[in-house]
Enzyme design. Structure first.
Site, short mmCIF file in Angstrom:
data_model
loop_
_atom_site.label_atom_id
_atom_site.label_comp_id
_atom_site.label_asym_id
_atom_site.label_seq_id
_atom_site.Cartn_x
_atom_site.Cartn_y
_atom_site.Cartn_z
N LYS A 1 32.95 88.78 51.79
CA LYS A 1 33.21 88.41 50.40
C LYS A 1 34.39 87.42 50.28
O LYS A 1 35.15 87.23 51.25
CB LYS A 1 33.51 89.69 49.61
N TYR B 1 23.03 91.62 42.62
CA TYR B 1 23.66 92.79 42.02
C TYR B 1 22.92 93.25 40.76
O TYR B 1 23.53 93.88 39.88
CB TYR B 1 25.13 92.50 41.71
N PHE C 1 32.23 96.37 35.01
CA PHE C 1 32.84 95.46 35.98
C PHE C 1 31.92 94.31 36.40
O PHE C 1 32.29 93.47 37.21
CB PHE C 1 33.29 96.24 37.23
N ARG D 1 27.17 100.44 57.33
CA ARG D 1 27.75 101.06 56.12
C ARG D 1 28.93 101.94 56.50
O ARG D 1 29.97 101.93 55.84
CB ARG D 1 26.70 101.90 55.38
N THR E 1 33.34 102.35 48.90
CA THR E 1 33.43 101.18 48.01
C THR E 1 34.87 100.93 47.56
O THR E 1 35.36 99.80 47.62
CB THR E 1 32.54 101.41 46.76
N ARG F 1 37.07 98.46 55.20
CA ARG F 1 37.76 98.54 53.91
C ARG F 1 39.03 99.38 54.01
O ARG F 1 40.05 99.07 53.39
CB ARG F 1 36.80 99.10 52.86
N ASN G 1 36.68 94.28 48.10
CA ASN G 1 36.60 95.23 49.22
C ASN G 1 35.97 94.61 50.46
O ASN G 1 35.35 95.29 51.28
CB ASN G 1 35.86 96.51 48.77
N HIS H 1 30.03 93.15 51.78
CA HIS H 1 28.82 93.80 51.26
C HIS H 1 27.97 94.18 52.47
O HIS H 1 27.88 93.42 53.43
CB HIS H 1 28.01 92.84 50.38
N GLU I 1 17.17 92.03 51.04
CA GLU I 1 18.35 91.15 51.04
C GLU I 1 18.25 90.08 52.13
O GLU I 1 18.64 88.93 51.90
CB GLU I 1 19.62 92.00 51.20
N1 UDP Z 1 32.44 97.17 42.23
C1 UDP Z 1 33.48 96.97 41.32
N2 UDP Z 1 33.93 98.06 40.56
C2 UDP Z 1 33.34 99.28 40.67
C3 UDP Z 1 32.29 99.47 41.58
C4 UDP Z 1 31.86 98.40 42.33
O1 UDP Z 1 34.01 95.88 41.20
O2 UDP Z 1 33.77 100.22 39.95
C5 UDP Z 1 31.98 96.04 43.04
C6 UDP Z 1 32.47 96.13 44.48
O3 UDP Z 1 32.78 94.80 44.95
C7 UDP Z 1 31.26 96.70 45.20
C8 UDP Z 1 30.13 96.00 44.45
O4 UDP Z 1 30.56 96.00 43.10
O5 UDP Z 1 31.28 96.44 46.58
C9 UDP Z 1 28.79 96.68 44.56
O6 UDP Z 1 28.93 98.02 44.15
P1 UDP Z 1 28.24 99.20 44.97
O7 UDP Z 1 28.34 100.45 44.16
O8 UDP Z 1 26.86 98.76 45.39
O9 UDP Z 1 29.20 99.37 46.23
P2 UDP Z 1 29.00 99.04 47.80
O10 UDP Z 1 27.55 99.27 48.13
O11 UDP Z 1 29.42 97.60 47.99
O12 UDP Z 1 29.91 99.99 48.51
MG MG Z 2 25.84 98.53 47.17
#
Ligand code: UDP
Ligand code: MG
Length: 163
Positions: free
Chosen positions: A17, A57, A65, A93, A99, A110, A120, A123, A134
């Protein structure tokens, strides 16, 4: 499913990112996956458009957000890659961590490099089905590479784990 996505080993998709790019951590993060034994089978630098980001997304549309996330993700170029290895989706993962980087375990990407829920660093696809979608969203067939890492011949997997 696209026929070119059918391979012996599992594949997953990652994006380094904008915060990883700005902080000069892209190489460090990619090297963690290489060191673990995962193979890079596709990689490129792109500047995400708002449209691509909306698609990527889409499941988060409506979240408070969301607009900030799109602004962040389109703020600088990013590096996209496809990693291959046994159980690659789950493994990557796990290596990324939770996250919210403040809650992520130490030892994860992270958890070692981040403090933010939005910024974070990385992705990673959350399931095999998502990974397929994807990969197809970001890479064309001629950008994917099938190649052998010499180490794989004997040391990365045992004979019965190859397949
Ligand atoms: N995100 C954010 N605020 C939140 C939750 C998610 O800005 O409260 C952003 C963050 O960059 C995250 C992305 O949205 O990585 C996608 O969210 P997801 O729940 O899919 O998390 P991930 O799979 O990346 O752990
Ligand atoms: Mg995700």
């Amino acid at each position: 499913m696209n026929e070119w996505l059918v391979f012996c080993m599992e594949r997953t998709f990652i994006i380094l990112k904008p915060d990883a790019m700005q902080r000069g951590l892209a190489g460090k993060i990619l090297s963690r996956f290489e060191r673990r034994g995962l193979k890079i089978v596709a990689a490129k630098m792109i500047h995400l458009t708002k449209e691509k980001c909306d698609e990527h997304y889409a499941h988060l549309k409506g979240k408070p957000f969301f607009a900030g996330l799109v602004t962040f993700m389109t703020s600088t170029p990013v590096i996209c890659a496809v990693l291959e290895g046994k159980d690659a989706v789950e493994l990557v993962r796990k290596m990324c961590g939770a996250t919210n980087a403040r809650a992520a375990e130490v030892g994860t990407i992270r958890g070692d490099f981040g403090l933010s829920t939005q910024a974070n660093l990385i992705h990673a696809s959350d399931s095999k089905e998502t990974a397929e979608k994807e990969i197809a969203r970001f890479f064309s067939k001629n950008e994917m590479h099938q190649w052998e890492r010499d180490l794989e011949a004997s040391y990365t997997y045992s004979a019965d784990e190859k397949g």
